[in-house]
Design a protein around this motif. Structure first.
Motif, short mmCIF file in Angstrom:
data_model
loop_
_atom_site.label_atom_id
_atom_site.label_comp_id
_atom_site.label_asym_id
_atom_site.label_seq_id
_atom_site.Cartn_x
_atom_site.Cartn_y
_atom_site.Cartn_z
N MET A 217 0.85 -1.18 0.00
CA MET A 217 0.00 0.00 0.00
C MET A 217 0.89 1.24 0.00
SD MET A 217 -3.21 0.80 2.49
CE MET A 217 -4.28 2.22 2.24
N THR A 218 0.72 2.08 -1.00
CA THR A 218 1.58 3.24 -1.21
C THR A 218 0.77 4.51 -1.10
OG1 THR A 218 3.00 1.95 -2.70
CG2 THR A 218 3.22 4.33 -2.77
N LEU A 219 1.27 5.46 -0.34
CA LEU A 219 0.64 6.76 -0.16
C LEU A 219 1.48 7.81 -0.87
CD1 LEU A 219 -1.38 8.75 1.22
CD2 LEU A 219 0.16 8.74 3.19
N VAL A 220 0.86 8.58 -1.76
CA VAL A 220 1.53 9.62 -2.53
C VAL A 220 0.97 10.98 -2.09
CG1 VAL A 220 2.09 10.51 -4.81
CG2 VAL A 220 1.88 8.05 -4.46
N GLY A 221 1.83 11.83 -1.57
CA GLY A 221 1.42 13.16 -1.12
C GLY A 221 2.16 14.24 -1.88
N LEU A 310 -4.96 -1.10 -7.78
CA LEU A 310 -6.04 -0.16 -7.46
C LEU A 310 -5.43 1.19 -7.13
CD1 LEU A 310 -9.01 0.60 -6.73
CD2 LEU A 310 -8.51 -0.24 -4.41
N VAL A 311 -6.01 2.24 -7.70
CA VAL A 311 -5.60 3.63 -7.42
C VAL A 311 -6.82 4.35 -6.89
CG1 VAL A 311 -4.66 5.77 -8.34
CG2 VAL A 311 -3.86 3.57 -9.24
N VAL A 312 -6.69 4.97 -5.71
CA VAL A 312 -7.78 5.74 -5.09
C VAL A 312 -7.33 7.19 -4.99
CG1 VAL A 312 -9.22 6.02 -3.05
CG2 VAL A 312 -8.56 3.74 -3.78
N ASP A 313 -8.07 8.07 -5.62
CA ASP A 313 -7.73 9.49 -5.68
C ASP A 313 -8.96 10.29 -5.21
OD1 ASP A 313 -6.64 11.94 -6.23
OD2 ASP A 313 -6.74 11.76 -8.42
N SER A 314 -9.00 10.70 -3.97
CA SER A 314 -7.97 10.60 -2.96
C SER A 314 -8.59 10.01 -1.69
CB SER A 314 -7.39 11.97 -2.65
OG SER A 314 -8.40 12.79 -2.08
N ILE A 315 -7.77 9.72 -0.70
CA ILE A 315 -8.24 9.10 0.53
C ILE A 315 -9.11 10.06 1.34
CG2 ILE A 315 -6.22 9.81 1.86
CD1 ILE A 315 -8.15 6.47 2.13
N GLN A 316 -8.96 11.37 1.12
CA GLN A 316 -9.77 12.35 1.85
C GLN A 316 -11.16 12.54 1.28
OE1 GLN A 316 -6.51 12.95 1.31
NE2 GLN A 316 -5.74 13.05 3.40
N ARG A 334 -8.90 7.11 8.79
CA ARG A 334 -8.30 5.93 9.41
C ARG A 334 -9.02 4.65 9.00
NH1 ARG A 334 -8.58 7.46 14.40
NH2 ARG A 334 -10.59 6.51 14.84
N GLU A 335 -10.34 4.64 9.02
CA GLU A 335 -11.09 3.43 8.70
C GLU A 335 -11.01 3.10 7.21
OE1 GLU A 335 -12.21 1.41 10.77
OE2 GLU A 335 -11.97 2.60 12.58
N CYS A 336 -11.05 4.11 6.35
CA CYS A 336 -10.94 3.85 4.91
C CYS A 336 -9.57 3.29 4.56
CB CYS A 336 -11.20 5.14 4.12
SG CYS A 336 -12.92 5.71 4.17
N ALA A 337 -8.52 3.83 5.19
CA ALA A 337 -7.18 3.30 4.94
C ALA A 337 -7.06 1.87 5.45
CB ALA A 337 -6.14 4.20 5.61
N THR A 338 -7.69 1.57 6.58
CA THR A 338 -7.66 0.20 7.10
C THR A 338 -8.39 -0.75 6.17
OG1 THR A 338 -7.60 1.09 9.36
CG2 THR A 338 -8.21 -1.22 9.10
N ALA A 339 -9.53 -0.35 5.62
CA ALA A 339 -10.27 -1.21 4.69
C ALA A 339 -9.45 -1.48 3.43
CB ALA A 339 -11.60 -0.56 4.33
N LEU A 340 -8.79 -0.45 2.89
CA LEU A 340 -7.96 -0.65 1.71
C LEU A 340 -6.75 -1.53 2.02
CD1 LEU A 340 -8.08 2.95 0.20
CD2 LEU A 340 -9.21 0.91 -0.68
N LEU A 341 -6.22 -1.40 3.23
CA LEU A 341 -5.11 -2.26 3.63
C LEU A 341 -5.55 -3.72 3.72
CD1 LEU A 341 -2.11 -2.29 4.57
CD2 LEU A 341 -2.98 -2.12 6.90
N HIS A 342 -6.74 -3.97 4.27
CA HIS A 342 -7.28 -5.33 4.31
C HIS A 342 -7.43 -5.88 2.90
CE1 HIS A 342 -9.05 -5.79 8.57
NE2 HIS A 342 -8.12 -4.85 8.59
N ALA A 343 -7.96 -5.07 1.99
CA ALA A 343 -8.14 -5.52 0.61
C ALA A 343 -6.81 -5.82 -0.06
CB ALA A 343 -8.91 -4.47 -0.18
N PHE A 352 -2.59 2.10 -4.43
CA PHE A 352 -1.99 3.43 -4.41
C PHE A 352 -3.08 4.42 -4.03
CE2 PHE A 352 0.42 0.87 -7.37
CZ PHE A 352 1.74 1.20 -7.09
N ILE A 353 -2.81 5.26 -3.04
CA ILE A 353 -3.77 6.26 -2.61
C ILE A 353 -3.09 7.63 -2.64
CG2 ILE A 353 -5.11 4.68 -1.19
CD1 ILE A 353 -3.68 5.71 1.24
#
Length: 638
Positions: A217-221, A310-316, A334-343, A352-353
């Protein structure tokens, strides 16, 4: 006298009972009387004469024992309801508490506890049993139950092993010895990676440490408009082609039937993303576009399409229905990131988020977001420049020293083959410009930068008006580092008068310098502007400056010398302590002359042919500087 004392005591006792009657309403309600009637009875009892008639103040026998218990029970239930009604959550680390703190007990951040109203225990999964793991885990569990995938144990794209509903840990997962896990595999083959094609993919691989890790899981800021969505859309095009060299393990985590990339955008419509992809010339085959903000819909799309990434734009912008708060809040992120981490962990699908940043440059949302993900990348760059720097701040699968250099264009991000040529391509050779070229090493790649400095003496405001403090400005260099080098120059090289000047530092090209090996270049650029004498155009500089004015050695001097020779420099000024036989061989091989210096005073004379001031020379006890700076003889009879 006894009668009067009895009356006074009776009235005092009546007042006490009046106060207790007003505070214990449940006692009177159980006896069938209202609080007003009890208050009137207490007042009548205080006027009945001497003594303490017990019948006037005793509660009914049936309720006198149960009332205190019911009062405590009601108070406890009321406090429990108030605790469930709201909670305080830290916006930096996600620490939650039942009361407000000025300083977060978790991350020690000040004024970061924000109230979260309406906090309650979310409903459990459809099976009726609590699956644990929060709203993110429950969302993945519901998708797993509703999807028609093998064994219906997870969203397991390409997986056949049974797993629990609440996470990615198998039900029967005994401890394994490290020797058994490694087995007979070759070194570096235990962690499979998905290789990227084209020059753009190679530059991204450099930052990631060798390719995309399946299940990572990669976070791009980055700042708004810097190009986060652009580079991830190009990455989706590379992964969606299907011609990348994917390394697979025994379970088929990296390969399998998973094809294509799902690009889920919560900020743009499908037509907008498609128009941007057409402008950049991205291959449309293998890329699926989806516009949604409800994370459950995105997970359902993943279970149907079975994408390779999977690319999610954006986590916010995404949200879970079970989580509290609006999209972008602490709990939702926090919960959305946890769900994507589970997936990601259950499917072996890289995720990628995109993360927004705050005014200070940090990822918006709780600090726990950076702890959840495996890789944190920052895309840096100025709005008025085309250069973009992709830098790793966290990487569980590789080094964080590597950087990727790109150039923004109408066709998207283009990798820069020679960063040194890019940063020194617009170099202006003029006696009025105080510029010092230097060589820095980022990871495994050296490249050259130019440091420019400007000093300007403060005008005297007169005796009546106090003089304003000098201005200190640095662009691309840490302010504390500039202050340190100014102090060294003032005491050992050019004297204290340099502290009365305005000093401006600029790193040409928009690069940020964190390498201490560029100290000599920064100090000589300041000295050049202060003494108004240009530096030699065919000389570059590198070396760390100590607090005593000495030059300290740096690593990888041979690679720095080779890079300087490639860019046409014939002389290199470096610390004498770090010069050895390998450095001499590298200089002879590339036809470069080495100028070795022990102190900043040596560097000043070698580069600018300027001796240190009288104050700086006298500050060295017993001639600790080399003999080229002898102490001046005293004149007369002194």
């Amino acid at each position: 006298v006894r009668c009067m004392r009895g009356r006074h005591l009776a009235r005092a006792f009546a007042r006490v009972m009046t106060m207790s009657t007003m505070s214990t309403v449940s006692l009177n309600a159980t006896g069938g009387r209202s609080s007003v009637a009890a208050l009137q009875a207490a007042r009548r009892g205080s006027l009945l004469g001497p003594g303490f008639p017990p019948n006037c103040f005793r509660a009914p026998e049936s309720s006198s024992r149960r009332a205190p218990c019911s009062l405590v029970t009601r108070a406890a239930s009321g406090s429990a309801k108030s605790k469930k009604a709201q909670a305080y959550v830290c916006t930096e680390c996600g620490y939650d508490a039942n009361q407000w703190y000025g300083q977060c007990p978790g991350c020690k951040a000040w004024d970061s506890m924000k109230v979260m109203r309406g906090v309650s225990e979310p409903s459990t999964a459809s099976s009726g049993k609590s699956s644990g793991g929060g709203a993110g885990a429950r969302a993945v569990a519901r998708i797993a139950e509703s999807s028609a995938i093998e064994e219906a144990s997870s969203i397991g794209i390409g997986r056949k092993s049974g797993r629990v509903k609440s996470g990615w840990v198998a039900e029967a997962n005994p401890p394994r010895a490290l020797r058994d896990v490694l087995g007979g595999k070759a070194k570096g083959s235990t962690m499979p990676r998905m290789r990227l094609s084209q020059e753009l993919g190679k530059e991204i691989e450099r930052v990631l440490g060798g390719g995309v890790v399946p299940g990572g899981m990669t976070l791009v800021g980055g700042d708004p408009g810097v190009g986060k969505s652009t580079i991830l859309l190009q990455l989706a095009g590379l992964l969606g082609k299907g011609d990348s060299n994917s390394e697979t393990d025994e379970d088929g985590a990296a390969g399998g039937a998973a094809v294509g990339v799902l690009y889920a955008s919560g900020e743009e419509s499908v037509e907008q993303v498609a128009g941007r992809a057409e402008r950049m010339g991205i291959d449309p085959d293998g890329v699926f576009l989806y516009s949604a903000t409800r994370l459950e819909n995105i997970l359902e799309a993943v279970s149907r399409l079975k994408p390779a990434a999977l690319v999610v734009d954006s986590i916010q912008t995404v949200f879970l229905e079970d989580a509290t708060g609006s999209p972008g809040s602490v709990s939702q992120v926090r919960e959305c990131a946890t769900a994507l981490l589970h997936a990601a962990k259950t499917t072996g699908m890289p995720v990628f988020i995109v993360g927004h940043v705050t005014k200070s440059g940090d990822i918006a949302g709780p600090r726990v977001l950076e702890h959840i993900v495996d890789v944190v990348l920052y895309l840096e760059g100025d709005a008025d420049r085309a250069v973009r720097i992709l830098r790793g701040h966290k990487n569980r699968y590789g080094s964080t020293d590597e950087v990727g250099v790109f150039q923004m264009s109408d066709e998207g991000m283009k990798p820069v083959a020679s960063p040194s040529a890019l940063f020194l391509g617009e170099r202006v050779l003029s006696p009025d410009v105080s510029a010092a070229p230097t060589v820095t090493v980022q990871g495994s790649r050296p490249f050259m930068l130019e440091v420019q400095a400007l000093t300007n003496e403060r005008a005297d405001a007169g005796d009546s008006n106090p003089q304003a403090p000098p201005i200190r400005t640095s662009v691309g260099l840490r302010f504390e580092r500039m202050q340190l080098l100014l102090a060294v120059l003032a005491k050992y090289v050019v004297g204290r008068s340099v502290l009365k000047n305005d000093v401006f530092i600029n790193i040409v090209g928009g690069m940020k310098l964190d390498d201490p090996s560029t100290d000599v270049a920064v100090a000589l650029a300041i000295a050049s502007s202060f003494v108004e004498k240009p530096l030699p155009p065919d000389m570059c500089f590198f070396g760390e400056v100590g607090l005593g004015g000495e030059l300290r050695p740096v690593m990888q001097s041979e690679r720095r010398i080779a890079e300087a020779a490639t860019m046409g420099f014939r002389r290199v000024l470096l610390p004498e302590a770090g010069s050895d036989e390998s450095t001499e061989k590298a200089a002879k091989k590339n036809g470069v002359e080495l100028v070795r210096c022990k102190t900043m005073a040596d560097a000043l004379q070698a580069a600018l042919d300027v001796r240190p001031t009288r104050y700086a020379a006298k500050s060295q006890p017993n001639g600790s500087w080399p003999s080229k700076f002898p102490r001046k003889k005293k004149s007369g009879g002194e």
